[in-house]
Scaffold this active site. Structure first.
Site, PDB file in Angstrom:
ATOM      1  N   PRO A   2      -0.175   2.199  -3.484  1.00 57.95           N
ATOM      2  CA  PRO A   2      -1.125   3.044  -4.009  1.00 57.95           C
ATOM      3  C   PRO A   2      -0.589   4.240  -4.569  1.00 57.95           C
ATOM      4  CG  PRO A   2      -2.035   2.269  -2.013  1.00 57.95           C
ATOM      5  CD  PRO A   2      -0.837   1.525  -2.393  1.00 57.95           C
ATOM      6  N   GLU A   3      -1.355   4.497  -5.496  1.00 64.70           N
ATOM      7  CA  GLU A   3      -1.118   5.752  -6.179  1.00 64.70           C
ATOM      8  C   GLU A   3      -2.233   6.701  -5.775  1.00 64.70           C
ATOM      9  OE1 GLU A   3       1.012   6.489  -9.038  1.00 64.70           O
ATOM     10  OE2 GLU A   3       2.059   4.607  -9.133  1.00 64.70           O
ATOM     11  N   LYS A  54      -0.533  11.342  -0.893  1.00 70.49           N
ATOM     12  CA  LYS A  54      -1.082   9.995  -0.682  1.00 70.49           C
ATOM     13  C   LYS A  54      -1.409   9.746   0.784  1.00 70.49           C
ATOM     14  CE  LYS A  54       1.561   8.545  -4.655  1.00 70.49           C
ATOM     15  NZ  LYS A  54       2.823   7.954  -5.134  1.00 70.49           N
ATOM     16  N   HIS A 102      -2.481 -10.067   8.259  1.00 71.28           N
ATOM     17  CA  HIS A 102      -1.841  -8.807   7.885  1.00 71.28           C
ATOM     18  C   HIS A 102      -2.538  -7.587   8.486  1.00 71.28           C
ATOM     19  CE1 HIS A 102      -0.383 -11.275   4.229  1.00 71.28           C
ATOM     20  NE2 HIS A 102       0.558 -11.240   5.149  1.00 71.28           N
ATOM     21  N   ARG A 121       3.418  -5.566   4.158  1.00 70.06           N
ATOM     22  CA  ARG A 121       4.855  -5.313   4.291  1.00 70.06           C
ATOM     23  C   ARG A 121       5.211  -4.375   5.441  1.00 70.06           C
ATOM     24  NH1 ARG A 121       7.159  -4.428  -1.737  1.00 70.06           N
ATOM     25  NH2 ARG A 121       9.115  -4.205  -0.615  1.00 70.06           N
ATOM     26  N   ARG A 162      17.557  20.793 -12.304  1.00 73.94           N
ATOM     27  CA  ARG A 162      17.751  19.368 -12.069  1.00 73.94           C
ATOM     28  C   ARG A 162      18.215  18.624 -13.310  1.00 73.94           C
ATOM     29  NH1 ARG A 162      14.955  17.862  -7.068  1.00 73.94           N
ATOM     30  NH2 ARG A 162      14.253  19.837  -6.224  1.00 73.94           N
ATOM     31  N   ARG A 271      13.821   1.633 -10.402  1.00 76.02           N
ATOM     32  CA  ARG A 271      12.410   1.271 -10.568  1.00 76.02           C
ATOM     33  C   ARG A 271      12.166   0.729 -11.967  1.00 76.02           C
ATOM     34  NH1 ARG A 271       9.472   4.375  -6.943  1.00 76.02           N
ATOM     35  NH2 ARG A 271       7.835   2.889  -7.378  1.00 76.02           N
TER      36      ARG A 271
END
Length: 281
Positions: A2-3, A54, A102, A121, A162, A271
Site C-alpha cells: 500500500p501506498e 502508512k 493468510h 508475506r 543528497r 525497484r
DNA sequence: GAGAGTGTTGTAAC
DNA sequence: GGTTACAACACTCT
C-alpha cells in the site's frame, strides 16, 4: 499494499466502522505479526482511528494505541452483519471465507463484528504501544506529503545534501513520509523530471514542480480510493480506482500522458521504475 | 521447474 | 551521515 492513499482510504472507512466498539477478544494466529500483549487490548474501546505516513493508529480508551503497518500485502477487513468493509492487496483473500490461510490476527468486537488482519508475506505488523512511547514510533519520519505544513523549501533544503537519484530521495521516509513507488513514478512524470537525476542537481523551480506534482498525484489517489493494480477484487466497492488514471506505473510501452512517447521500464535502486525518456529530463 | 519480480522498510556494511 | 545491498516471506509471472 500500500501506498498512502489506500491506507488513508482504509482509515476513513474504519473511522465509521469501528469507532466506539469494544474489543472482546484478540486471536494471534501468527506470532510474528503481533508485537506486545494481545490481552492488553481486550475490554478496550476504540475511540478514534488515525494515520501517520502508512501507519494506521487505533486510539484506545486505556491510553494505549494499536498500530498497524500493512507493508506489501497486508489487508484489514471488517466483517459484520451488513457485509465487509476494508481493503488491501490483491491476494484474492477478499472474496474468500475468513479467516483464510493468510489471516494473521483476528479482533472480535462485543457486537459480534470482526476485524481480520490478513498478510500473505508476513512483512506487516500490529503492535500495542503505550501512549508514553508513541512519539518514538514516528521519530524517524519526516512530515507526511499530505501535511499542510510541508513546504517546497523543506525539499530544497534536504535535497541539497543528497546525490542519490531523485526518485529514491522522495521515497525516503526521512525526507518525506508516505511516498511509495507508484506515486513517485507518476509525480516525476507529471513534473517532467528524469528519476535518475541526482537530488542535488534539481533547480529550485524543478523542486517546486515536483513538490506540486507529488501533492497532486497523492490527492488524486485519495480521491479515487487508492490504487489496486493487477487482480484486486472487492465485494463492497472499496476497490481503488487510481490505477485507471495512473500515468506511467506499470504502463511500459504505452504512450506517455505528456508527449505520447512510449513509457520505458528501468531498474533504479532495486525497484522497477517507469518513465518517459522523451519529456522527463 | 528455475529464476525474476512484487505496491515496504529496517539493518548492516561500506 | 549518506548510500547501497539485502533480508524478511509467499506467492505470481515469464
Amino acid at each position: 499494499m500500500p501506498e498512502l492513499p489506500e491506507v488513508e482510504t482504509i482509515v476513513r472507512r474504519l473511522s465509521t466502522g469501528v469507532v466506539g466498539k469494544k474489543i472482546a477478544k484478540v486471536s494471534v494466529l501468527r506470532e510474528k505479526s503481533f508485537r506486545g500483549s494481545p490481552v492488553a487490548l481486550e475490554g478496550r474501546t476504540i475511540l478514534s482511528v488515525a494515520r501517520r505516513s502508512k501507519i494506521i493508529q487505533f486510539n484506545l480508551n486505556s491510553l494505549d494505541h494499536l498500530l498497524v503497518h500493512l507493508k506489501m500485502t497486508g489487508q484489514l477487513i471488517l466483517e459484520n452483519e451488513s457485509g465487509r468493509v476494508g481493503g488491501g492487496h490483491p491476494t484474492g483473500d477478499f472474496t474468500n471465507n475468513l479467516p483464510s490461510s493468510h489471516t494473521r490476527v483476528v479482533l472480535v468486537f462485543d457486537d459480534g463484528s470482526t476485524l481480520y488482519f490478513n498478510d500473505m508475506r508476513v512483512f506487516g505488523w500490529m503492535k500495542v504501544v503505550p501512549h508514553s512511547t508513541l512519539a518514538n514510533e514516528y521519530h524517524d519520519l519526516a512530515p507526511d506529503i499530505t501535511d499542510p505544513q510541508l513546504t517546497p523549501s523543506h525539499f530544497i533544503k534536504v535535497f541539497a545534501t543528497r546525490s542519490t537519484p531523485i526518485k529514491q530521495a522522495v521515497m525516503n521516509n526521512a525526507v518525506v513520509a508516505g511516498v511509495g513507488n507508484i506515486y513517485a513514478a507518476d509525480a516525476l512524470n507529471l513534473a517532467k523530471i528524469d528519476p535518475h537525476r541526482p537530488a542535488n542537481s534539481l533547480q529550485p523551480q524543478e523542486v517546486k514542480r515536483l513538490f506540486d506534482s507529488l501533492k497532486t498525484v497523492i490527492e488524486l489517489g485519495i480521491v479515487h480510493g487508492g490504487a489496486s493494480i493487477d487482480t484486486f477484487v472487492s465485494l463492497d466497492g472499496l476497490t481503488g480506482r487510481y490505477q485507471d488514471i495512473r500515468r506511467v506505473y506499470k504502463r511500459e510501452g504505452l504512450p506517455c500522458p505528456n508527449c505520447q512517447a512510449p513509457v520505458v521500464k528501468v531498474k533504479l535502486g532495486g525497484r522497477g521504475t517507469f518513465f518517459c525518456r522523451e519529456c522527463q529530463v
